[in-house]
Design an enzyme around this catalytic site. Structure first.
Site, PDB file in Angstrom:
ATOM      1  N   TYR A  35      49.665  60.382   6.741  1.00  0.00           N
ATOM      2  CA  TYR A  35      51.028  60.651   6.274  1.00  0.00           C
ATOM      3  C   TYR A  35      51.917  61.173   7.409  1.00  0.00           C
ATOM      4  O   TYR A  35      53.000  60.610   7.654  1.00  0.00           O
ATOM      5  CB  TYR A  35      51.007  61.638   5.110  1.00  0.00           C
ATOM      6  CG  TYR A  35      52.397  62.017   4.630  1.00  0.00           C
ATOM      7  CD1 TYR A  35      53.143  61.149   3.846  1.00  0.00           C
ATOM      8  CD2 TYR A  35      52.955  63.249   4.968  1.00  0.00           C
ATOM      9  CE1 TYR A  35      54.421  61.486   3.418  1.00  0.00           C
ATOM     10  CE2 TYR A  35      54.231  63.599   4.547  1.00  0.00           C
ATOM     11  CZ  TYR A  35      54.955  62.714   3.769  1.00  0.00           C
ATOM     12  OH  TYR A  35      56.223  63.052   3.350  1.00  0.00           O
ATOM     13  N   LYS A  87      55.250  59.005   9.177  1.00  0.00           N
ATOM     14  CA  LYS A  87      56.610  59.526   9.336  1.00  0.00           C
ATOM     15  C   LYS A  87      57.002  59.601  10.817  1.00  0.00           C
ATOM     16  O   LYS A  87      58.161  59.381  11.174  1.00  0.00           O
ATOM     17  CB  LYS A  87      56.707  60.909   8.692  1.00  0.00           C
ATOM     18  CG  LYS A  87      56.549  60.897   7.171  1.00  0.00           C
ATOM     19  CD  LYS A  87      57.692  60.165   6.493  1.00  0.00           C
ATOM     20  CE  LYS A  87      57.659  60.298   4.989  1.00  0.00           C
ATOM     21  NZ  LYS A  87      58.796  59.618   4.330  1.00  0.00           N
TER      22      LYS A  87
END
Length: 341
Positions: free
Chosen positions: A211, A215
């Site tokens: 994750y 990003k």
């Protein structure tokens, strides 16, 4: 001063930056006399959490039309029904958008072209965080697909309508939600060639780091993307909402991590309402000065330190070229060239 011009931060993320974010940042709320009458906005993932609260706040400033973009029409309608009862003068629609599917993203973009005569604001909030390895229909690891590849594709497809369908003298606004966890990304694949393909290997999958890294890649790509887009046409920025309670993003995390996050949320997390104000600040309050910037704690923040280095320049270029090649099926080069004209 823009994010690209700021010196890279040398402050350790945890606990220094985290404590500053959560306890010592001064909120900047949208002016009470803000009037969004006549404007049209899209919010992805707006059936729950920060997306729903963002939609609610936009409507509270007399937004005329809201598109709730979700992968479950039923859940989207449930949210829309509640919002329609409160904001009877607004037109609130629910459109299907599955961010794990290229076909769905293209169909969504076609709807914008065919159904909307105006588009002022797009806030890309939808994202996932898988702790186990799963492939999307595209053949790519799902978290990387949704948070990076699909979000960048949708961003590019939104640029032309945001440019053409916003009023003259009032550039369209594209705000992409990022995460302060990107500052913690290990990005172990950064030296891999090819780069994107390295994330599709289950043997090297890291359920904790995927994750933050997804990003992180978004920030790298947007550095170069925003160099091609004029702030007079579309203001593009990223917003980091802080650590917020009430979201379901970490619902698939291991039990021990969920428990740790629960304790952190009880003691440090921002409210959903406060977290969503960062979205409105980025998409409404901040002006052209925020183009190409990361907005953290209601202010302009620097990019991750790596991106200011020679190594970072090399990674930017490799990721840029690989991503454009991945998305060539929608003629992304042609779309980007049309924005420069």
């Amino acid at each position: 001063m823009s994010s690209k011009e700021l010196p890279p931060s040398t402050t350790p993320f945890f606990p220094n930056q985290f404590i500053t974010n959560q306890f010592y940042s001064k909120a900047q709320h949208v002016s009470e006399d803000t009037d969004l009458s006549g404007k049209v906005a899209i919010v992805t993932g707006a059936n729950t959490g920060l997306g729903l609260e963002c939609a609610n706040q936009l409507l509270s400033y007399k937004l005329s039309q809201l598109i709730i973009a979700v992968r479950s029409l039923r859940k989207g309608e449930d949210a829309a029904i509640r919002l329609r009862k409160q904001y009877t003068n607004a037109k609130i629609e629910v459109w299907l958008l599955d961010m794990s599917s290229y076909d769905s993203i293209q169909a969504f973009a076609s709807q914008i072209e065919g159904k909307l005569s105006r588009l002022d604001i797009a806030i890309l909030n939808a994202g996932i965080s898988n702790s186990t390895f799963r492939l999307a229909s595209t053949g790519h690891e799902e978290t990387m697909q949704v948070n990076f590849l699909s979000t960048m594709l949708l961003s590019i497809l939104l640029l032309p309508p945001l440019k053409r369908k916003s009023p003259t003298g009032s550039p369209g606004r594209l705000t992409i939600v990022t995460s302060m966890l990107s500052l913690t990304a290990k990005f172990a694949q950064k030296d891999k060639i090819p780069l994107l393909e390295a994330f599709d290997d289950e043997k090297t999958f890291d359920g904790v780091d995927i994750y933050p890294t997804s990003k992180y890649l978004g920030l790298i790509f947007l550095w170069k993307l925003t160099d091609l887009v004029s702030a007079d046409d579309v203001v593009v920025n990223c917003v980091e909402p802080g650590f917020v309670k009430g979201t379901s993003l970490q619902r698939e995390a291991p039990a021990a991590i969920r428990f740790m996050l629960y304790l952190l949320k009880v003691t440090t997390a921002r409210s959903m309402k406060l977290g969503a104000t960062t979205y409105l600040d980025a998409a409404i309050t901040k002006g052209k000065e925020s183009h190409g910037c990361i907005l953290m704690n209601w202010g302009i923040a620097p990019y991750p330190p790596l991106l200011y280095t020679v190594e970072g320049e090399n990674i930017k270029e490799r990721l840029w070229q690989e991503t454009l090649e991945e998305l060539r099926f929608v003629n992304v080069n042609g779309i980007l060239e049309s924005l420069i004209k």
